[in-house]
Design an enzyme around this catalytic site. Structure first.
Site, PDB file in Angstrom:
ATOM      1  N   CYS A 160       0.831  -1.206   0.000  1.00 50.34           N
ATOM      2  CA  CYS A 160       0.000   0.000   0.000  1.00 50.34           C
ATOM      3  C   CYS A 160       0.864   1.254   0.000  1.00 50.34           C
ATOM      4  O   CYS A 160       0.590   2.211  -0.724  1.00 50.34           O
ATOM      5  CB  CYS A 160      -0.941  -0.011   1.202  1.00 50.34           C
ATOM      6  SG  CYS A 160      -2.039   1.424   1.273  1.00 50.34           S
ATOM      7  N   CYS A 216      -6.076  -3.702   6.660  1.00 48.66           N
ATOM      8  CA  CYS A 216      -7.101  -2.658   6.597  1.00 48.66           C
ATOM      9  C   CYS A 216      -8.382  -3.110   5.910  1.00 48.66           C
ATOM     10  O   CYS A 216      -9.478  -2.771   6.355  1.00 48.66           O
ATOM     11  CB  CYS A 216      -6.540  -1.413   5.912  1.00 48.66           C
ATOM     12  SG  CYS A 216      -5.927  -1.702   4.235  1.00 48.66           S
TER      13      CYS A 216
END
Length: 369
Positions: A98, A195
């Site tokens: 990410c 997440c």
């Protein structure tokens, strides 16, 4: 006045980072990234709450908040890579992906090109230092919160445009500042876990995207002990979820995953966290990134971190090729998991890292399949 776009996540770290940059005289604006589309299990998704907190933070600090949707980019460059790694028997690190593909690529480009920023900033606990016209990435002051492990893929061009204002502070100090400013995030818990999974059960989430096939669990002598629920659900060093706790070879120690065979769909286990089949001194790393851009041509001594919040281990790095390194540790380490990141340090300086692709146990694990 230099313009900084701060990635406002809705957490305490990014909110204090924005305030600190205001005090330093920057023109500060916030940006909230949506990286995952809400599904029908909204009780597990915190993005709406995080966005609400981001608006509150920016209102308190009197700065504008931009919003951008990077869900498609995240799906293609992070989530799909994550799934492919699990299907291949690896244990990937989506936070590293990410940062590489979203926060310091798409976010950085959007801030510079669309919002006219000079810099971006995040709430990462890291520091930067300019040494001989090269930027060095350094560990954060707070050893318990240092996040340099997740940022080893950053290059010089990216670092020149990045600010990390809380890297010289402890978490305790950051929360103290937030309380003094009456920020809504002052007592907000830190986000943990992956997440896009949130509070969901990892196994049930992953089974929505990967075809799962149960198979045999065997010990290192080839004896069948039970059934696993699908190879992607297990990682090297895993203890929980094996459901063979009542089986013992006499030493009474818990069972741990020591190997996975994707081809034959077999999980291999042994007893004890320090079992020689789980311990390694040598492993191979690929997909190499060097923060200063220099390619390693000869062996070096440094330290390596093989998982987040684990102590660094002294090692020697031997270059096999431009994109392949052999790592020899000073002392054996347990549960080195292929797919995870190995990040290299010289004292407090992060010099680069790569992805672990193979480990060599202290004793050979024999094939019984």
């Amino acid at each position: 006045m230099k313009k900084v776009i701060v990635g406002i996540s809705g957490g305490v770290d990014s909110s204090v980072a924005a305030w600190l940059l205001q005090q330093q005289g920057y023109l500060v604006e916030g940006l909230f990234m949506k990286n995952w589309e809400n599904d029908d299990e909204k009780e597990y998704c915190s993005s709406e709450e995080d966005l609400s907190d981001a608006w509150s933070i920016c209102n308190t600090l009197k700065i504008p908040l931009h919003t951008v949707n990077f869900a498609q980019e995240y799906w293609e460059n992070v989530f799909q890579v994550f799934l492919q790694a699990y299907q291949s028997g690896f244990t990937p690190n989506p936070d590293v992906l990410c940062n590489k593909e979203i926060k310091f690529k798409h976010f950085l480009d959007f801030a510079l090109e669309d919002l006219g920023a000079d810099f971006i900033a995040t709430g990462h606990y890291v520091r930067c230092m300019n040494v001989k016209k090269k930027i060095t990435l350094m560990k954060g002051i707070d050893q318990n919160k240092d996040q340099s492990y997740f940022l080893y893929t950053l290059n010089q061009q990216q670092l020149k445009r990045c600010l990390f204002p809380i890297g010289s502070l402890t978490k305790l100090t950051v929360r103290k500042i937030a309380k003094e400013l009456n920020l809504i995030t002052a007592n907000k818990k830190d986000s943990t876990g992956i997440c896009f999974i949130g509070k969901r059960n990892f196994r049930s989430f992953l089974s929505n995207y990967i075809a799962i096939q149960p198979g045999d669990i065997i010990n290192i002598h080839g004896n069948k002990l039970g059934l696993h629920q699908g190879i992607p659900f297990y990682t090297i060093g895993q203890r929980k979820g094996l459901n063979i706790g009542g089986i013992s070879n006499g030493n009474g120690k818990p069972w741990y995953v020591v190997d996975k065979n994707i081809t034959h769909n077999v999980l291999i286990v042994a007893q004890g966290i320090n079992h020689p089949c789980l311990m390694s001194r040598i492993f191979i790393v690929q997909k190499i990134f060097w923060i200063k851009g220099n390619i390693l041509k000869s062996p070096i001594q440094c330290s390596v971190k093989i998982r987040y919040q684990q102590s660094d281990v002294q090692c020697q790095i031997y270059p096999i090729s431009v994109d392949t390194l052999k790592i020899i540790l000073k002392q054996p380490v347990t549960a080195i998991a292929p797919g995870q990141s190995a990040v290299f340090y010289i004292k407090k300086h992060c010099i680069g890292g790569g992805t672990i692709i193979k480990r060599f146990p202290l004793i050979h694990i024999k094939n019984y399949y």
